[in-house]
Design an enzyme around this catalytic site. Structure first.
Site, short mmCIF file in Angstrom:
data_model
loop_
_atom_site.label_atom_id
_atom_site.label_comp_id
_atom_site.label_asym_id
_atom_site.label_seq_id
_atom_site.Cartn_x
_atom_site.Cartn_y
_atom_site.Cartn_z
N ASN A 8 29.34 1.15 46.88
CA ASN A 8 30.68 0.61 47.11
C ASN A 8 31.67 1.52 46.39
O ASN A 8 31.74 1.49 45.16
CB ASN A 8 30.76 -0.82 46.56
CG ASN A 8 32.17 -1.38 46.59
OD1 ASN A 8 33.04 -0.85 47.29
ND2 ASN A 8 32.42 -2.42 45.82
N LYS A 10 34.83 1.42 46.42
CA LYS A 10 36.08 0.74 46.06
C LYS A 10 37.28 1.60 46.50
O LYS A 10 37.20 2.26 47.53
CB LYS A 10 36.11 0.44 44.56
CG LYS A 10 34.81 -0.23 44.08
CD LYS A 10 34.91 -0.79 42.73
CE LYS A 10 33.54 -1.30 42.28
NZ LYS A 10 33.62 -2.17 41.15
N HIS A 91 33.79 -9.54 48.01
CA HIS A 91 33.59 -8.91 46.70
C HIS A 91 34.46 -9.65 45.67
O HIS A 91 35.57 -10.06 45.97
CB HIS A 91 33.97 -7.43 46.78
CG HIS A 91 33.52 -6.66 45.57
ND1 HIS A 91 34.17 -6.73 44.36
CD2 HIS A 91 32.46 -5.83 45.38
CE1 HIS A 91 33.53 -5.97 43.48
NE2 HIS A 91 32.49 -5.41 44.08
N GLU A 93 36.19 -8.62 43.32
CA GLU A 93 37.52 -8.04 43.07
C GLU A 93 38.52 -8.55 44.11
O GLU A 93 39.70 -8.72 43.82
CB GLU A 93 37.42 -6.50 43.07
CG GLU A 93 36.72 -6.01 41.81
CD GLU A 93 36.10 -4.64 41.91
OE1 GLU A 93 36.33 -3.93 42.90
OE2 GLU A 93 35.35 -4.29 40.97
N GLU A 161 26.39 -10.71 42.36
CA GLU A 161 27.07 -9.81 41.44
C GLU A 161 27.79 -10.61 40.36
O GLU A 161 28.91 -11.09 40.57
CB GLU A 161 28.10 -8.97 42.19
CG GLU A 161 27.52 -8.10 43.28
CD GLU A 161 28.44 -6.94 43.60
OE1 GLU A 161 28.03 -5.80 43.39
OE2 GLU A 161 29.59 -7.18 44.01
N GLY A 167 31.16 -3.03 36.67
CA GLY A 167 31.98 -1.97 36.08
C GLY A 167 32.08 -2.03 34.57
O GLY A 167 32.91 -1.35 33.97
N SER A 206 26.68 -2.91 37.41
CA SER A 206 26.28 -1.83 36.49
C SER A 206 24.85 -1.35 36.72
O SER A 206 24.18 -0.94 35.78
CB SER A 206 26.49 -2.27 35.03
OG SER A 206 27.86 -2.52 34.79
C1 PEP Z 1 30.39 -3.36 42.66
O1 PEP Z 1 31.52 -2.91 42.76
O2 PEP Z 1 29.95 -4.10 43.54
C2 PEP Z 1 29.59 -2.99 41.51
C3 PEP Z 1 28.41 -3.54 41.36
O3 PEP Z 1 30.14 -2.08 40.63
P1 PEP Z 1 29.40 -1.37 39.40
O4 PEP Z 1 28.06 -0.89 39.90
O5 PEP Z 1 30.30 -0.26 39.00
O6 PEP Z 1 29.22 -2.40 38.34
#
Ligand code: PEP
Length: 248
Positions: A8, A10, A91, A93, A161, A167, A206
């Site tokens: 992803n 973003k 997501h 975010e 998630e 992040g 992460s």
């Molecule tokens: C994500 O944006 O779905 C995500 C898991 O980000 P990260 O791997 O950077 O934590």
């Protein structure tokens, strides 16, 4: 079940990153037991699908309507037209910053499936919710409301998630991942019967080359949704390798 590893990007990436996308697609070819894809900004989808050979490119969101007066939005049909074969919806975010509700996400998942896209529906609790002991209730509630009726099969994946792991470099404990993924699997089977067993459940938060093998070894973790570590082939490839090594 084949593992699914999805990047992803973003709000990152311009045409200057096409070589990196080519490199990711090339490394994915080295892991034939793993399904992989990268979800890009809408502006990069068309050029990326032309730049790579048979590597799935996805969107990160779609509108629930096919067209109309929705300034700035992109529909599932438009993603498909640009060459995308999948999209993320829900997501965290977007749930937080765009105030998307479970009902919005369900409508988006329905629209994306109707357009012919594979769909990844994201769910996850905040740190406050986990610390209050309500993570399971929150996630199962989101799941129940966000998935369309009749959703079943390989076109659908669920990404668990935990918001606090995205992040941040902070990864959920293996035992907590196992508990959540088992609960999600049980909810999918309760709702969709045997079809619920083929819905892949991804972990996101992460995940990187150092922790992927451990996370992917957890029961009911069928793949990963990866943000930061998907931005370069050098970081993404070790995750693909871990997925290949743990493929059944
Ligand atoms: C994500 O944006 O779905 C995500 C898991 O980000 P990260 O791997 O950077 O934590």
């Amino acid at each position: 079940m084949r593992r699914l590893i999805v990047g992803n990007w973003k709000m990152n990436g311009t045409s200057s990153d096409l070589d990196e996308i080519r490199a990711i697609a090339a490394s994915a070819q080295q892991y034939p037991s793993v399904d992989s894809a990268v979800c890009l900004p809408a502006t990069l989808i068309d050029r990326s699908t032309r730049a790579v050979d048979a590597f799935p490119i996805g969107g990160q969101d779609c509108h629930m309507q096919n067209s109309g007066a929705h300034t700035g939005c992109v529909s599932a049909d438009m993603l498909l037209d640009a060459g995308a074969t999948l999209t993320i919806v829900g997501h965290s975010e977007r749930r937080a910053a765009q105030h998307e509700t479970d009902e919005d996400i369900r409508a988006k998942a329905t629209a994306a499936h109707a357009a012919g896209l594979k769909v990844i529906v994201c769910v996850g609790e905040t740190l406050d919710e986990r610390e209050a002991g309500s993570a399971l209730d929150v996630v199962l509630g989101q799941l129940g409301r966000s998935l369309p009726d009749g959703a079943a099969g390989i076109w659908l994946s669920v990404a668990y998630e935990p918001v606090w792991a995205i992040g941040t470099g902070r990864v959920a404990e293996t035992a907590d991942v196992a508990e959540m993924h088992e609960a999600i699997r049980t909810a999918l089977v309760n709702r969709f019967g045997e079809d619920g067993r083929v819905i892949r459940i991804l972990y996101g938060g992460s995940m990187n080359g150092d922790n992927a093998a451990q996370l992917l070894a957890v029961e009911n973790v069928d793949g990963g949704l990866i943000g930061g570590a998907s931005l370069t082939a050098a970081k993404f490839e070790p995750i693909l390798a871990a997925a290949e090594a743990t493929s059944e």
